[in-house]
Each structure stands twice: as structure tokens, then as C-alpha cells.
Design an enzyme around this catalytic site. Structure first.
Site, short mmCIF file in Angstrom:
data_model
loop_
_atom_site.label_atom_id
_atom_site.label_comp_id
_atom_site.label_asym_id
_atom_site.label_seq_id
_atom_site.Cartn_x
_atom_site.Cartn_y
_atom_site.Cartn_z
N LYS A 208 -28.00 -18.95 -43.83
CA LYS A 208 -27.70 -20.30 -43.33
C LYS A 208 -28.68 -20.65 -42.21
O LYS A 208 -29.71 -20.00 -42.08
CB LYS A 208 -26.24 -20.36 -42.88
CG LYS A 208 -25.25 -20.13 -44.01
CD LYS A 208 -25.30 -21.24 -45.04
CE LYS A 208 -24.38 -20.99 -46.21
NZ LYS A 208 -24.55 -21.97 -47.29
N LYS B 186 -20.60 -34.56 -43.94
CA LYS B 186 -22.06 -34.40 -44.01
C LYS B 186 -22.53 -34.33 -45.47
O LYS B 186 -23.49 -35.01 -45.85
CB LYS B 186 -22.47 -33.14 -43.25
CG LYS B 186 -23.97 -32.88 -43.24
CD LYS B 186 -24.36 -32.05 -42.03
CE LYS B 186 -24.29 -30.55 -42.30
NZ LYS B 186 -25.37 -30.08 -43.17
N SER B 187 -21.86 -33.52 -46.27
CA SER B 187 -22.30 -33.36 -47.67
C SER B 187 -22.23 -34.68 -48.43
O SER B 187 -23.14 -35.03 -49.19
CB SER B 187 -21.43 -32.32 -48.38
OG SER B 187 -21.63 -31.07 -47.80
N ASP C 217 -18.80 -22.63 -45.07
CA ASP C 217 -19.30 -23.06 -43.75
C ASP C 217 -18.34 -22.73 -42.62
O ASP C 217 -18.67 -22.92 -41.44
CB ASP C 217 -19.57 -24.57 -43.76
CG ASP C 217 -20.82 -24.90 -44.57
OD1 ASP C 217 -21.63 -23.99 -44.80
OD2 ASP C 217 -20.96 -26.06 -44.98
N SER D 270 -23.68 -21.85 -55.10
CA SER D 270 -24.36 -22.78 -54.20
C SER D 270 -24.27 -24.21 -54.69
O SER D 270 -24.76 -24.54 -55.78
CB SER D 270 -25.84 -22.39 -54.04
OG SER D 270 -26.54 -23.47 -53.43
N ARG E 141 -25.60 -15.88 -39.89
CA ARG E 141 -24.33 -16.13 -39.19
C ARG E 141 -23.51 -14.87 -38.98
O ARG E 141 -22.69 -14.82 -38.04
CB ARG E 141 -23.52 -17.20 -39.93
CG ARG E 141 -24.12 -18.57 -39.74
CD ARG E 141 -23.32 -19.69 -40.38
NE ARG E 141 -23.99 -20.96 -40.10
CZ ARG E 141 -23.82 -22.07 -40.79
NH1 ARG E 141 -22.99 -22.09 -41.83
NH2 ARG E 141 -24.47 -23.16 -40.45
N ARG F 67 -23.04 -24.48 -36.39
CA ARG F 67 -21.68 -23.96 -36.64
C ARG F 67 -21.35 -22.75 -35.76
O ARG F 67 -20.21 -22.57 -35.35
CB ARG F 67 -21.49 -23.65 -38.12
CG ARG F 67 -21.70 -24.90 -38.97
CD ARG F 67 -20.86 -24.97 -40.21
NE ARG F 67 -21.35 -26.04 -41.06
CZ ARG F 67 -20.97 -27.31 -40.98
NH1 ARG F 67 -20.05 -27.68 -40.10
NH2 ARG F 67 -21.48 -28.22 -41.77
C1 S3P Z 1 -23.81 -27.81 -48.80
C2 S3P Z 1 -23.64 -26.64 -49.49
C3 S3P Z 1 -23.50 -25.34 -48.85
C4 S3P Z 1 -23.15 -25.49 -47.38
C5 S3P Z 1 -23.97 -26.52 -46.69
C6 S3P Z 1 -23.82 -27.87 -47.34
C7 S3P Z 1 -23.98 -29.05 -49.57
O1 S3P Z 1 -24.73 -24.63 -48.94
O2 S3P Z 1 -23.26 -24.25 -46.74
O3 S3P Z 1 -23.60 -26.63 -45.32
O4 S3P Z 1 -23.87 -30.15 -48.99
O5 S3P Z 1 -24.25 -28.96 -50.76
P1 S3P Z 1 -25.10 -23.73 -50.23
O6 S3P Z 1 -25.27 -24.63 -51.37
O7 S3P Z 1 -26.38 -23.05 -49.86
O8 S3P Z 1 -23.95 -22.80 -50.37
#
Ligand code: S3P
Length: 757
Positions: free
Chosen positions: A661, A341-342, A634, A486, A665, A706
């Protein structure tokens, strides 16, 4: 501002008996619309008698013969005796003369309404005839029609499932409004309220303009000498597009004068659009032509979804999905997981800014990643697909984005919103970002604050969305020390830094996913990381690329834990992203004694990829080292599940980010696991879990993908069935979760129900 019918129907609390107190409804004008309404009201028994007035005696006779009306009148005085409700079903231009006609016979208890497709003109007619708009006059407009005309075409189902707009005026009587709303609801229509002006604008765009285009197209083609041939051979497209050109010419010429200003404004917008297309064709600007068509196709599909009752950008809010997991799962073979996804989000962002065409495979086809595609399409980027995980992005270069026409709706996707904040802060146009209720409540100041330090103009709403970004600001480079771990904040700053006036640096105290840095680097951006400090030099552009996105480790995590807790399980997962900044779960499970082996490890465009083999293992509880928190961020919902099966007491601290989130969670998992018999203690920033067994029960995922999947995995070795509420959110990251899990041996099933929006 429009109000939804729910509000209106919520106020429909009068006893049902009132429903049957209507003695007589008089419809003035027995054409197709008047006839259809009469027929429908007669079928549902809305009034003791349904009558019509028309100067055309033949129409009245036909109406009676076909059972459309109970009786017909050609004398208005007689027609109005005893009428409770009078509905004008005449062309809008005739409204004033019909008002004159009925005026001498009206008395105060009579409710008057109409069906005209323009409302400003009808209100004006009422003022002209009565001096002021009578409080019992309730203008209404059923958005339904047919190219057929006359009472013989009356169709009692014409309004079923269609919308009827009631427009309020300053004098409107509430009880009369409710009566008219109830009348239309009895035909099966959905009733909405709207301002007069808004109604006329909306209808000019959605109904009047298409009718005019259809009339005009057929008329222009008919003038050509070869028109016979054109019509003889024109099937499909021509027929579909011009069906409405067979509509009633008098009615539509009336509409043109009744809604002149709004129609002219829409015609102008359309003419501009057509002109742009003409120029693109003339100059053979293929990219522009494709951009127009792709945007239109995406918008049309979105519109189709809206008509089906689904929300913006394919979100599935109107469905409720419940998972059930029965005991007796046996996990064997190969588990399939979707693309990361990222990386999918970042691939769209960066390929859109590239100079050239990028091809991406393994793209995650989920609600969240589609939201990002949709946002870039709205900013003029041509994106083909996704088709079987492939997308093609026609990059517009760093400075090629266009202002979107409206707000950017990012649904539930925080990654889309936060990364866009960084990118849009640097554009020369202004934007507004909105999201669903869950996303709007998530913290956005963490992104806005460093961007403001760079010179951006951003306003959040109570720290969240809607977010207002003013364009045209020159950004200065930043040296930023991250106060929280983050990747989204870091990525937003890196995107803004692409446009800053010098080298920016970001210092992290804990490692977070570095997909943005890796992808930027493989596209030629001068970005490097050393000892927790990332530096980015904005000079130069981005090269287009061919990218293969690996399987998402965060999705694989569910099967990894499922296999570990399920006796006899043995699973293989192929082509999974094993970027070290994502592997916290692997380290934690190994510390707990899990049998997990990586093989076929390789690096593709900077990203580590491997196959993973995992077997049932007996886990020992541990105190989870803080150094693994940010790289397993996550995975904690499913780590809680693993710990529930471990021997001993697992302690986890430093989880404050989990409360921000898609849901809180910590709270959601603690509440659910307790219901399943787990001994779990909630702390402000963590949990303490005493391992044992997991029982059956019903839990609520609170719409978070999740937590829903983590609870499902808890069922891989539970003593009885686990039922999980609100699982629609799973579409955000793993739409085929249930299907893939069944193939893997998890005894999971889902039930889908429609919920009213
Ligand atoms: C993500 C970063 C994380 C993660 C999210 C996806 C990303 O969040 O929890 O599911 O794709 O950069 P944070 O940046 O808020 O930690």
C-alpha cells in the site's frame, strides 16, 4: 537537464571568510537591473566596493548620490583596475561590444557574468569576441524585472525570493560558478542551473511571449479610432494583462532578435491556440470554449500553487504535519466523514466517458481525487468544481478523449494510475504516467500483465512507474482469472474491456469492492456478476447520470474504532456507504463483540447506504477469518489498534497485500504500536497482537494516510500523549480529519511546518 539550487548550494562549502574576500565588483551598465543588483550587494556587504561603468555620467552620479554604488567610472580601463567580478547589465544586443570593450583590460582571475534574458546569443557573442567562451565567464539570468527603468528605480529587494538561472557551457569553471551563485544568493535569490538551449526555450514561453502579447495588444488597441475611450474605461483585466507593455522597448526588441527561433516557435503554438478559440467562438461551440477555459483555469491554479511552493496537483509535500493526541477524549454526537474515495475516482472516469453532462455531489475533495480530475482535464474533459462537494462533468463519449500535452502526473494516487492504465491502453494516443516516489515503487505489473494479454502495449519501469502506454492497439476480449484480490486491477481490466472486441470475463477468488461494476451498470453498460464471475459486453455507450456519493466507510472506520475503544463514547455516522464488499471491518468488530447498529438502510444507484450507530464496547480477541480480509483491506491499520485494546490474543493472517500500500502497513504499524507499548509480533503475512493498554510516545506514519489516522485513533484511550510524524498524507483521503475529529471529541491537534522541497 536543470539542476536544483540545493545541489548547487550543497557544494557551497567554502569557508564563509571567502565570502568577504571579494574586493571590487564592477557592474557595466547602471540601469534598473544593474542598479538593483549593486544596491542589494552593497546592503549585504558582499564586496569592499561596488562600482559601475556607464557611458551615461548622469546615471553614475545618480547612483553615487542614491547610495546605489560606491563609485562610478566612464573610463573602462580605470573601472576594471582591481575588479574581481564584472557583471554586464546591458541589453543583450550590446553584449558583444561590451566584450570588445573589456577584452584589453581583462586578466585571468577576473570573473565575468551577465544578466541577459537570452543566453544562446550571449554565448555566441563570447565566442565571437574571445575565440572561445572564457572559463571564467558565467552566464546568468535573474528572472526578475520591472516595467520601470533607470538607476533611480533601483530596488535592493528586486531579487529576493526570485529565481536566477545560471547556464553552463562546456568550459565553465566550477569555482567561478560557485562565486556567481553565492553572489546571487546573497541578494535573496534562489539559484538554479540549466542548459543554454533549455533556458532560451523556457524563457521564450514564460517571459518573452507574454511581453510580446502585451506590446501587441496595447499597440492594436491604440490604433483604433476609439482608443481614447478604450483606455479611459479599461480597468481590471486590461490593466493587469498589459502592465508589462510599459517595459523598455530597446531591451525587448533586442530580446526578439537574440531569441528569434524559440520565440517564433512559441508564437506559432500560441497562434494555433488562439485560432482554435476563434473557431470555437465563431461556431458557437460552447463546450470547446469551456474546455479551453477550464483547462487554463486549472493550469493557472496549479501554477499558483507551484509559486506558493506546493507540488503538482495540490499535493502537500512541502509541509510536514504532526498530529498530537492527548488522553481524555470523549466521543459523542455525530461524526462527519467525507465522500467515498473509490466512488469519487470512478465517477470521474465514467462520467468523462459518458454521452452527456453528469452532476455529482458528495465528491471527495482530496488530493487523490483531484489528481483524477486533473488527468481528465488534461485529456480535454470539461469538469466544473469541486464546489462544496459538487462537480459537473461534460462527458466526451467513449471515444472523445484527447491526447494530453505532457505526462500525466498522478501524485500519490494508485487508484488513478491503475484505472488509467486500463482506460489508456485502449485509446488511439500514447501516454506516460508518472507518480511520486511512493507510487512509483508500487507494483504495476499486476495491471499491465492482463492488459497485455488483451493486446495492449505497456511498459513499466522496474515493475512500477513511469508507465509508457502506446496507443492505437486493438484490444481483444479476455477471460481472466485474478491471481490476487484487487479492485484496482479488476477495474482497470473492466475499463479496457469497454473497448475490446467481445465479451470479457473476470473471475475473482475473493470479493473486492464492486463500485466500478455498479456505476457502469447504472450508466447503461451491460455488466453483470454471477458466482464471482464478472462479464462485460462492450457494446453501446455510457449514459450521463446524477450521482450522490455516500460517506466513505473507510474514513468512517476510524471513528467506529475510536468510539469502541473510548469509554463512554456514543457516535452516530450518517449517509455512509455500506456496500457489502467494503464491510469486512464491521463483521470483524462484531465478531469481537462491538456494539454497532445500522439503520435507515437504502440502495441508491446500486450502492447500499446507511446510518451507523456505535458505542464503547469491550472487545474480545479473535483469529480474524480470512474471508473478511479482502473486504476490510484498507481498515487493517485501525483493526490493529482495536486489537491492541481487546482482551486476549488476536491473530491475523493473509495480509500480504498490506505490504504494497502507500507504505508497508504491517511494518509501519508494528513499529509504531511497539513504541506505544503494544505487544505485537510481525509475521511475513500478518500479525499477532496481545491486547492490553496503549501508552504515549512518538510514532512515524511514513507519510501513509491510513497509518497516520490509525495512530491518531490509538490516542482515543491512550495513557499519555501520542505524537505522530509525517501526517501530510492524510490529505489524500480525509483532508479535514483533524477538524472533524475535534468536533467529534477526539483531543487531537496538529502542527504544520514548512520543509524545503
Ligand atoms: C481501491 C482498491 C484497493 C484499496 C484502495 C482503493 C479502489 O486497492 O486498497 O485504497 O478504489 O479500487 P487494491 O485494488 O490494490 O486492493
Amino acid at each position: 537537464m536543470s539542476k536544483s539550487v540545493e545541489k548547487l548550494s550543497a557544494r557551497l562549502t567554502a569557508p564563509a571568510s571567502e565570502f568577504f574576500m571579494v574586493q571590487k565588483i564592477l557592474i557595466i551598465g547602471l540601469g534598473m537591473i544593474g542598479g538593483s543588483l549593486a544596491k542589494s550587494l552593497k546592503e549585504v556587504g558582499f564586496a569592499r566596493s561596488i562600482c559601475a561603468y556607464d557611458s551615461d555620467v548622469q546615471a553614475l552620479e545618480t547612483g553615487v548620490r542614491l547610495g546605489v554604488i560606491d563609485s562610478g567610472y566612464s573610463d573602462i580601463a580605470k573601472a576594471m583596475v582591481g575588479a574581481d567580478i564584472i557583471i554586464l547589465a546591458v541589453p543583450v544586443k550590446a553584449t558583444a561590444s561590451v566584450f570588445e570593450l573589456i577584452k584589453p583590460h581583462l586578466h585571468s582571475a577576473m570573473i565575468i557574468s551577465d544578466v541577459g534574458s537570452t543566453k544562446g546569443s550571449v554565448i555566441e557573442a563570447a565566442k565571437a569576441v574571445f575565440g572561445a567562451v572564457p572559463e571564467n565567464f558565467i552566464p546568468a539570468h535573474p528572472i526578475a524585472g520591472s516595467e520601470k527603468s533607470g538607476v533611480q528605480a533601483a530596488d535592493s529587494q528586486l531579487f529576493a525570493g526570485r529565481k536566477v538561472i545560471i547556464t553552463e557551457h562546456c568550459n565553465t569553471s566550477k569555482s567561478a560558478t560557485l562565486m556567481i551563485a553565492r553572489l546571487w544568493q546573497s541578494t535573496g535569490a534562489e539559484v538554479l542551473q540549466m542548459d543554454v538551449e533549455k533556458h532560451d526555450q523556457v524563457l521564450a514561453a514564460t517571459s518573452h511571449l507574454p511581453h510580446l502579447l502585451a506590446f501587441s495588444l496595447v499597440d492594436s488597441l491604440a490604433k483604433e479610432s476609439s482608443s481614447l475611450d478604450i483606455f479611459r474605461y479599461a480597468a481590471g483585466g486590461f490593466r493587469d494583462f498589459t502592465r508589462i507593455a510599459a517595459s523598455d522597448p530597446t531591451m525587448w526588441s533586442d530580446v526578439c532578435s537574440a531569441n528569434k527561433q524559440a520565440i517564433l516557435a512559441q508564437l506559432e503554438t500560441f497562434t494555433d491556440g488562439l485560432n482554435t478559440l476563434r473557431v470555437a467562438i465563431e461556431t458557437e461551440d460552447e463546450q470547446r470554449i469551456k474546455a479551453i477555459f477550464t483547462r487554463a483555469k486549472a493550469a493557472r491554479e496549479h501554477f499558483g500553487k507551484m509559486l506558493e511552493g506546493t507540488a503538482y496537483a495540490a499535493t502537500s509535500k512541502n509541509k510536514d504535519i504532526r498530529f498530537f493526541v492527548d488522553p481524555g477524549s470523549m466521543l459523542k454526537g455525530e461524526a462527519q466523514v467525507p465522500g467515498d474515495k473509490s466512488i469519487s475516482h470512478r465517477a470521474v472516469f465514467l462520467a468523462a466517458l459518458a454521452d452527456g453532462v453528469s452532476t455529482i455531489s458528495g465528491f471527495l475533495h482530496s488530493e487523490d481525487s483531484l489528481v483524477t480530475i486533473q488527468a481528465f482535464r488534461a485529456m480535454g474533459v470539461v469538469i466544473e468544481g469541486p464546489h462544496k462537494g459538487r462537480i459537473k462533468i461534460f462527458g466526451v463519449g467513449k471515444h472523445g478523449l484527447c491526447p494530453p500535452k505532457g505526462v500525466l502526473n498522478l501524485g500519490n494516487s494508485a487508484t488513478s494510475m491503475r484505472l488509467l492504465m486500463g482506460l489508456l491502453a485502449a485509446q488511439d494516443f500514447s501516454t506516460v504516467l508518472v507518480g511520486d516516489a511512493s507510487l512509483s515503487a508500487r507494483p504495476m505489473e499486476r495491471v499491465a500483465a492482463p492488459l497485455r494479454q488483451m493486446g495492449a502495449a505497456i511498459n513499466t519501469t522496474n515493475g512500477g512507474a513511469p508507465i509508457y502506454i502506446t496507443g492505437g492497439k486493438k484490444l481483444t476480449a479476455i477471460d481472466y482469472s485474478m491471481p490476487i484480490a484487487s479492485a484496482q486491477v479488476k477495474s482497470a481490466i473492466l475499463l479496457a474491456a469497454l473497448y475490446a472486441d467481445g465479451i470479457s470475463s473476470i473471475t475473482q477468488f475473493a470479493s473486492t469492492r464492486d463500485h466500478t461494476e455498479l456505476l457502469m451498470s447504472s450508466m447503461g453498460v451491460d455488466v453483470s456478476t454471477q458466482g464471482g464471475v464478472i462479464r462485460l459486453n462492450p457494446e453501446g455507450g455510457l449514459r450521463a447520470l446524477e450521482l450522490e456519493i455516500p460517506g466513505d466507510f473507510s474514513s468512517a472506520a476510524f471513528y467506529i474504532v475510536a468510539a469502541i475503544i473510548c469509554p463512554g463514547a456514543k457516535l452516530q455516522l450518517k449517509n455512509i456507504g455500506v456496500n457489502p464488499t467494503r464491510l469486512g471491518l464491521l463483521h470483524i468488530l462484531k465478531l469481537m463483540g462491538a456494539d454497532i447498529v445500522l439503520s435507515n438502510e437504502r440502495i441508491v444507484q446500486g450502492e447500499a447506504i446507511a446510518d451507523i450507530r456505535v458505542e464503547h464496547s469491550h472487545l474480545q480477541a479473535i483469529e480474524i477469518p480470512r474471508e473478511h480480509i479482502s473486504t476490510a483491506i484498507d481498515e487493517f491499520p485501525v483493526i490493529f489498534v482495536a486489537a491492541s485494546y481487546a482482551q486476549g490474543t488476536t491473530e491475523i493472517n493473509g495480509l500480504q497485500e498490506l505490504r504494497h500500500k502507500e507504505s508497508d502497513r504491517i511494518a509501519v504499524m508494528v513499529s509504531g504500536l511497539r513504541k506505544l507499548g503494544v505487544n505485537i509480533e510481525e509475521k511475513v503475512e500478518g500479525v499477532v497482537i496481545v491486547g492490553g493498554e496503549i501508552k504515549g510516545g512518538t510514532v512515524d506514519s511514513q507519510g501513509d494516510h491510513r497509518t497516520a489516522m490509525a495512530f491518531a485513533i490509538a490516542g482515543a484511550n491512550s495513557t499519555a500523549t501520542i505524537s505522530i510524524k509525517k501526517c501530510t498524507g492524510v490529505n489524500a483521503s480525509f483532508p479535514e480529519f483533524v477538524e472533524n475529529s475535534v468536533l467529534t471529541g477526539l483531543r487531537i491537534r496538529k502542527e504544520e511546518t514548512n520543509v524545503s522541497a
